[in-house]
Write a protein that holds these residues in place. Sequence first.
Motif, PDB file in Angstrom:
ATOM      1  N   ASP A  56       0.816  -1.211   0.000  1.00 46.73           N
ATOM      2  CA  ASP A  56       0.000   0.000   0.000  1.00 46.73           C
ATOM      3  C   ASP A  56       0.853   1.266   0.000  1.00 46.73           C
ATOM      4  N   TRP A  57       1.927   1.268   0.766  1.00 45.24           N
ATOM      5  CA  TRP A  57       2.793   2.449   0.790  1.00 45.24           C
ATOM      6  C   TRP A  57       3.496   2.650  -0.555  1.00 45.24           C
ATOM      7  N   ILE A  58       3.890   1.566  -1.201  1.00 40.88           N
ATOM      8  CA  ILE A  58       4.531   1.684  -2.516  1.00 40.88           C
ATOM      9  C   ILE A  58       3.508   2.154  -3.556  1.00 40.88           C
ATOM     10  N   ALA A  59       2.269   1.716  -3.435  1.00 44.25           N
ATOM     11  CA  ALA A  59       1.223   2.201  -4.350  1.00 44.25           C
ATOM     12  C   ALA A  59       1.026   3.710  -4.165  1.00 44.25           C
ATOM     13  N   LEU A  60       1.041   4.173  -2.925  1.00 42.25           N
ATOM     14  CA  LEU A  60       0.943   5.613  -2.657  1.00 42.25           C
ATOM     15  C   LEU A  60       2.131   6.344  -3.263  1.00 42.25           C
ATOM     16  N   ALA A  61       3.324   5.798  -3.096  1.00 39.82           N
ATOM     17  CA  ALA A  61       4.524   6.415  -3.657  1.00 39.82           C
ATOM     18  C   ALA A  61       4.446   6.478  -5.180  1.00 39.82           C
ATOM     19  N   ALA A  62       3.961   5.421  -5.801  1.00 37.80           N
ATOM     20  CA  ALA A  62       3.844   5.404  -7.264  1.00 37.80           C
ATOM     21  C   ALA A  62       2.847   6.453  -7.738  1.00 37.80           C
ATOM     22  N   ALA A  63       1.758   6.619  -7.011  1.00 42.02           N
ATOM     23  CA  ALA A  63       0.772   7.649  -7.369  1.00 42.02           C
ATOM     24  C   ALA A  63       1.388   9.034  -7.244  1.00 42.02           C
ATOM     25  N   ARG A  64       2.173   9.244  -6.199  1.00 47.12           N
ATOM     26  CA  ARG A  64       2.847  10.543  -6.022  1.00 47.12           C
ATOM     27  C   ARG A  64       3.876  10.786  -7.120  1.00 47.12           C
ATOM     28  N   ALA A  65       4.621   9.758  -7.479  1.00 46.95           N
ATOM     29  CA  ALA A  65       5.617   9.891  -8.539  1.00 46.95           C
ATOM     30  C   ALA A  65       4.936  10.207  -9.866  1.00 46.95           C
ATOM     31  N   ASP A  66       3.815   9.558 -10.129  1.00 47.70           N
ATOM     32  CA  ASP A  66       3.063   9.800 -11.361  1.00 47.70           C
ATOM     33  C   ASP A  66       2.541  11.239 -11.396  1.00 47.70           C
ATOM     34  N   ALA A  67       1.997  11.706 -10.279  1.00 46.30           N
ATOM     35  CA  ALA A  67       1.482  13.075 -10.210  1.00 46.30           C
ATOM     36  C   ALA A  67       2.607  14.084 -10.390  1.00 46.30           C
ATOM     37  N   ALA A  68       3.761  13.803  -9.801  1.00 44.08           N
ATOM     38  CA  ALA A  68       4.901  14.714  -9.930  1.00 44.08           C
ATOM     39  C   ALA A  68       5.396  14.763 -11.371  1.00 44.08           C
ATOM     40  N   SER A  69       5.405  13.632 -12.052  1.00 45.81           N
ATOM     41  CA  SER A  69       5.888  13.615 -13.438  1.00 45.81           C
ATOM     42  C   SER A  69       4.922  14.352 -14.364  1.00 45.81           C
ATOM     43  N   LYS A  70       3.640  14.304 -14.061  1.00 42.44           N
ATOM     44  CA  LYS A  70       2.649  15.023 -14.866  1.00 42.44           C
ATOM     45  C   LYS A  70       2.675  16.517 -14.599  1.00 42.44           C
ATOM     46  N   ALA A  71       3.147  16.908 -13.435  1.00 44.32           N
ATOM     47  CA  ALA A  71       3.198  18.335 -13.068  1.00 44.32           C
ATOM     48  C   ALA A  71       4.390  19.032 -13.697  1.00 44.32           C
ATOM     49  N   ARG A  72       5.402  18.274 -14.079  1.00 44.19           N
ATOM     50  CA  ARG A  72       6.585  18.872 -14.702  1.00 44.19           C
ATOM     51  C   ARG A  72       6.277  19.308 -16.129  1.00 44.19           C
ATOM     52  N   PRO A  73       6.688  20.538 -16.470  1.00 47.09           N
ATOM     53  CA  PRO A  73       6.466  20.964 -17.861  1.00 47.09           C
ATOM     54  C   PRO A  73       7.357  20.185 -18.828  1.00 47.09           C
ATOM     55  N   ILE A  74       6.839  19.941 -19.997  1.00 42.21           N
ATOM     56  CA  ILE A  74       7.587  19.208 -21.023  1.00 42.21           C
ATOM     57  C   ILE A  74       8.474  20.215 -21.766  1.00 42.21           C
ATOM     58  N   ALA A  75       9.755  19.905 -21.821  1.00 42.31           N
ATOM     59  CA  ALA A  75      10.707  20.788 -22.499  1.00 42.31           C
ATOM     60  C   ALA A  75      10.531  20.653 -24.008  1.00 42.31           C
ATOM     61  N   ALA A  76      10.531  21.773 -24.671  1.00 41.26           N
ATOM     62  CA  ALA A  76      10.345  21.760 -26.131  1.00 41.26           C
ATOM     63  C   ALA A  76      11.654  21.786 -26.859  1.00 41.26           C
TER      64      ALA A  76
END
Length: 76
Positions: A56-76
Amino acid sequence: MPSNSHDFIQPADASERAYLESLVRAEYDRSHPGDTFDDMKRRMPFSGEDQGLYRDWIALAAARADAASKARPIAA
C-alpha cells in the motif's frame, strides 16, 4: 490504495524501488511511532500484514511519482 495482491506496483529495478521508498519513508516513520519503514521491510518475509502495508505504501509512492511527473512541464 489497492489492497488486491494482483493490483500492486512492481518497480522495474532497485533504483526505482529506492526512489519510490524515498517518497514515503519519512511519512511512514512519522505515522508509526516506535517503528520504522526499514523495520517493516525486515518483517515482510514473515508477516502478511507487513507485506500488505508495504504494498500500500509503494502504491501511494507510485501515485505521487506519477502526479509529480505530470506536473513537470515538457521541455520543447
